[in-house]
Design a protein around this motif. Structure first.
Motif, PDB file in Angstrom:
ATOM      1  N   UNK A 239      56.501  87.845  43.382  1.00 21.41           N
ATOM      2  CA  UNK A 239      55.910  88.719  44.419  1.00 21.41           C
ATOM      3  C   UNK A 239      54.660  89.427  43.876  1.00 21.41           C
ATOM      4  N   UNK A 240      54.737  89.861  42.621  1.00 21.53           N
ATOM      5  CA  UNK A 240      53.566  90.517  42.031  1.00 21.53           C
ATOM      6  C   UNK A 240      52.406  89.534  41.922  1.00 21.53           C
ATOM      7  N   UNK A 241      52.716  88.295  41.628  1.00 23.75           N
ATOM      8  CA  UNK A 241      51.653  87.304  41.523  1.00 23.75           C
ATOM      9  C   UNK A 241      50.995  87.041  42.881  1.00 23.75           C
ATOM     10  N   UNK A 242      51.776  87.106  43.940  1.00 24.38           N
ATOM     11  CA  UNK A 242      51.186  86.953  45.272  1.00 24.38           C
ATOM     12  C   UNK A 242      50.252  88.119  45.579  1.00 24.38           C
ATOM     13  N   UNK A 243      50.619  89.333  45.107  1.00 22.78           N
ATOM     14  CA  UNK A 243      49.733  90.481  45.317  1.00 22.78           C
ATOM     15  C   UNK A 243      48.470  90.349  44.470  1.00 22.78           C
ATOM     16  N   UNK A 244      48.607  89.823  43.258  1.00 19.47           N
ATOM     17  CA  UNK A 244      47.463  89.685  42.358  1.00 19.47           C
ATOM     18  C   UNK A 244      47.673  88.434  41.511  1.00 19.47           C
ATOM     19  N   UNK A 245      46.996  87.333  41.871  1.00 24.39           N
ATOM     20  CA  UNK A 245      47.174  86.082  41.106  1.00 24.39           C
ATOM     21  C   UNK A 245      46.832  86.218  39.626  1.00 24.39           C
ATOM     22  N   UNK A 246      46.026  87.206  39.269  1.00 23.72           N
ATOM     23  CA  UNK A 246      45.636  87.393  37.870  1.00 23.72           C
ATOM     24  C   UNK A 246      46.544  88.368  37.129  1.00 23.72           C
ATOM     25  N   UNK A 247      47.659  88.724  37.737  1.00 28.32           N
ATOM     26  CA  UNK A 247      48.562  89.697  37.110  1.00 28.32           C
ATOM     27  C   UNK A 247      49.103  89.156  35.783  1.00 28.32           C
ATOM     28  N   UNK A 248      49.174  90.039  34.794  1.00 26.39           N
ATOM     29  CA  UNK A 248      49.680  89.677  33.472  1.00 26.39           C
ATOM     30  C   UNK A 248      51.099  90.211  33.318  1.00 26.39           C
TER      31      UNK A 248
ATOM     32  N   UNK B 283      51.844  91.710  20.511  1.00 26.27           N
ATOM     33  CA  UNK B 283      51.966  90.849  21.693  1.00 26.27           C
ATOM     34  C   UNK B 283      51.297  91.499  22.903  1.00 26.27           C
ATOM     35  N   UNK B 284      51.516  92.806  23.073  1.00 26.61           N
ATOM     36  CA  UNK B 284      50.874  93.515  24.190  1.00 26.61           C
ATOM     37  C   UNK B 284      49.357  93.460  24.055  1.00 26.61           C
ATOM     38  N   UNK B 285      48.884  93.695  22.821  1.00 19.16           N
ATOM     39  CA  UNK B 285      47.428  93.680  22.615  1.00 19.16           C
ATOM     40  C   UNK B 285      46.835  92.295  22.890  1.00 19.16           C
ATOM     41  N   UNK B 286      47.537  91.261  22.436  1.00 17.40           N
ATOM     42  CA  UNK B 286      47.053  89.900  22.661  1.00 17.40           C
ATOM     43  C   UNK B 286      47.046  89.554  24.144  1.00 17.40           C
ATOM     44  N   UNK B 287      48.091  89.979  24.863  1.00 21.89           N
ATOM     45  CA  UNK B 287      48.152  89.669  26.298  1.00 21.89           C
ATOM     46  C   UNK B 287      47.058  90.405  27.054  1.00 21.89           C
ATOM     47  N   UNK B 288      46.791  91.648  26.672  1.00 27.76           N
ATOM     48  CA  UNK B 288      45.743  92.415  27.354  1.00 27.76           C
ATOM     49  C   UNK B 288      44.358  91.831  27.065  1.00 27.76           C
ATOM     50  N   UNK B 289      44.198  91.271  25.890  1.00 24.49           N
ATOM     51  CA  UNK B 289      42.893  90.727  25.517  1.00 24.49           C
ATOM     52  C   UNK B 289      42.659  89.352  26.096  1.00 24.49           C
TER      53      UNK B 289
END
Length: 623
Positions: A571-580, A617-623
């Protein structure tokens, strides 16, 4: 239709892509051509000399003599690196000389028609066309020189006009012959591969048949004994029944253990995650070095508890084995301490490690199990032995010829040998071939499961290694484990890097149904420099995400009430396809809730995570 024509044309100029020439056949053909060439050069050099073509005769003599060292080396089996190219260059020179001189009866130009056949026969279709093209360009250059008056050929205009057309036809014919040869060779190679596969299948079928025949023969023998002695038949039947019930009961225990471990892993990992987070927060508030050291020790024990859970999951066939690069010497030093705990103090234990790194690609949990099982077996074998000892050592060794002969599947590389040696009771020779079978044990009833060495054998196989056993009854047993070393020793050991990477004010959405874990994780993330929003189920997470469009990353549990993590992420991906999204689960990877995580836009991590690993892992995902 057009596509088929394009494919035919491409095949004509490129040949078969998976064509692999028979090297022995190629060398035989080259040897034959060299022999014929020397003979032809010898005969025609004399003939041309008699007919007044002296310089052509000299060229043939030089070419013939150039063939001699090639054929001598070929006869000795020491071919030059580019023997075929050398032959083609000499043939090229010979036909150019014939073309320029004309030869006997002005027939030199026609000898060049043989060149395409030599080019395709020795070099294949793709390279053969390059040789033919080079030959054509060189001939064309000579014709241009003739037109410009720099050279004068004795051929008629009709001959110079029709020979190129003949050369083209002969080239196509030679290419067609070679294509047919390549097609046959490709088909033969495919048939050969199929035969090898069939041979392997037949071998397995034969082994299975032999086992079946042996089993049926044994059954017939037992039946014959039952017919002769009814009393013995009943006793044997009762013994077999008891043995079968014992195996079934043991299998049931193993299944129950797997179910139990899988059930408690989630909650236990959640608790360990909370302990890890609280430890980090406490460490940030305490400056005393001694307290810091003890908190670090508690953190290490926490992660060790997580490793124990993973070991239990692997033992119960509930977890996936993950191979990673690490220094076996450094790891073995710690694993030895854990394995030594189960060894009584009167047994002398010794550990010898080499200098320098011993980098392998393996699973630390399985290596730990290998060492523990072997040391436990050595401990049991030392019962009643005077001056008992267990020696554990690690050495580097290059695979020698004898090792490669003994293990045909081994790679010709450097290995590290893990040796576990004892001076215990040893293993009887007649039982050596069965010690790796599941449920087979040399110990007394109730003192062994028969699974220890079978697990060791399976773990070594999964690492691409080998196991060697030397045992003498009454003198002791030595196990040698061969594990391939990594070729490069500059690999980074990820678990030794414990740097904390902080945030830059990004907004994270933290979702977990465990409120205690949610609270301490929120404090941890805030302490790392992030703004944090929380939710206790998937539906609430979707509503929070919808109300706060500035969320940079979602950390979400998988199994939650109301709405699960997978559905909430969709559902979050439908709201924002670029959601991480990063999923953090307390279940193992074989759990059905984890197996449904198949999208390539997310990540799945297992609890508990060390704070430094989580921050990276958080830093890598955000980057």
């Amino acid at each position: 239709m057009v596509q088929r024509i394009n494919e035919k044309v491409k095949l004509l100029f490129s040949g078969y892509g998976n064509y692999s020439p028979d090297e022995s056949g190629q060398k035989a053909v080259l040897m034959l051509l060299l022999t014929l060439s020397i003979s032809v050069c010898s005969v025609f050099s004399i003939i041309n000399f008699l007919y007044g073509h002296e310089w052509l005769a000299y060229v043939l003599i030089i070419v013939g003599l150039s063939f001699v060292p090639v054929i001598i080396n070929g006869y000795r089996g020491c071919w030059f690196n580019h023997s075929r190219e050398i032959f083609m260059c000499l043939a090229f020179l010979t036909f150019v000389a014939l073309f320029a001189d004309g030869g006997i009866a002005n027939t030199g130009i026609y000898w060049g028609l043989i060149f395409p056949f030599l080019a395709f026969l020795l070099m294949g279709v793709r390279i053969g066309w390059l040789w033919v093209a080079a030959f054509v360009f060189f001939y064309a250059g000579l014709l241009v020189l003739d037109d410009l008056g720099f050279m004068a050929f004795s051929y008629s205009a009709d001959t110079l006009r029709f020979v190129p057309a003949m050369f083209l036809c002969f080239s196509i014919i030679a290419c067609a012959f070679q294509l047919q040869q390549e097609r046959r060779q490709t088909e033969l190679q495919q048939i050969n591969d199929d035969l090898k596969t069939s041979e392997e299948e037949l071998r397995h079928a034969q082994d299975h048949l032999e086992q079946t025949v042996h089993k049926r023969t044994e059954q017939l023998r037992i039946i014959n004994q039952k017919l002769s002695q009814e009393v013995d038949e009943k006793i044997e039947a009762l013994q077999q029944k008891e043995f079968a019930e014992m195996k079934y009961e043991h299998a049931q225990k193993m299944e129950s253990m797997g179910t139990l471990v899988g059930g408690i892993a989630h909650d236990f990992n959640n608790m360990l995650s909370g302990i890890t987070a609280n430890l980090y927060l406490i460490q940030r508030q305490i400056d005393a070095p001694e307290a810091q050291r003890r908190l670090d020790k508690i953190g290490d024990l926490t992660m060790h508890a997580a490793d124990m859970i993973r070991q239990l999951m692997t033992f119960a066939r509930k977890d996936v084995v993950t191979l990673a690069e690490f220094d076996l010497g450094v790891f073995l030093k710690e694993a030895y301490k854990l394995a030594k705990v189960s060894v009584p103090e009167h047994i002398c234990c010794d550990l010898v490690l080499p200098e320098g790194k011993c980098l392998i690609k393996g699973d630390t949990t399985q290596i730990q199990q290998i060492l523990m099982n072997l040391m436990n077996n050595a401990r049991d074998a030392l019962s009643g032995v005077n001056e008992p000892f267990i020696n554990v050592s690690l050495v580097r060794s290059k695979a020698g010829k004898s090792f490669l002969r003994k293990y045909p599947d081994a790679r010709n590389c450097e290995y590290v040998i893990l040796t576990v040696e004892d001076n215990g009771c040893g293993i009887p020779e007649e039982k050596l071939n069965r010690i790796y079978e599941p449920f087979f044990t040399t110990k007394e009833v109730g003192k062994g499961t028969g699974l220890g060495l079978s697990m060791v054998y399976g773990a070594i196989q999964s690492h691409g290694g080998f196991i060697d056993l030397v045992s003498h009854l009454g003198k002791g047993t030595t196990f040698n484990i061969y594990l391939p070393l990594l070729e490069s020793e500059h690999a980074a050991i990820g678990w030794q890097n414990k740097a904390i990477e902080t945030g830059q004010g990004e907004c994270l959405l933290l979702v977990d149904d465990d409120e205690n874990l949610l609270d301490v994780s929120e404090q941890l993330l805030r302490n790392l420099g992030y703004r944090v929003l929380t939710a206790t189920n998937g539906l609430q997470a979707v509503e929070v995400y919808k109300a706060n469009p500035g969320i940079d990353l979602v950390l979400m549990d998988i199994v939650m009430p109301v709405l699960g993590g997978k559905a909430a992420a969709d559902r979050i991906q439908k709201l924002n396809p670029d959601a991480k999204v990063i999923f953090i689960s307390g279940y193992d990877r074989d759990h059905e809730a984890t197996l449904e995580m198949v999208s390539d836009w997310n990540m799945v991590l297992n609890k508990p995570l060390a704070v430094d690993e989580l921050s990276r892992v958080i830093r890598q995902r955000l980057n």
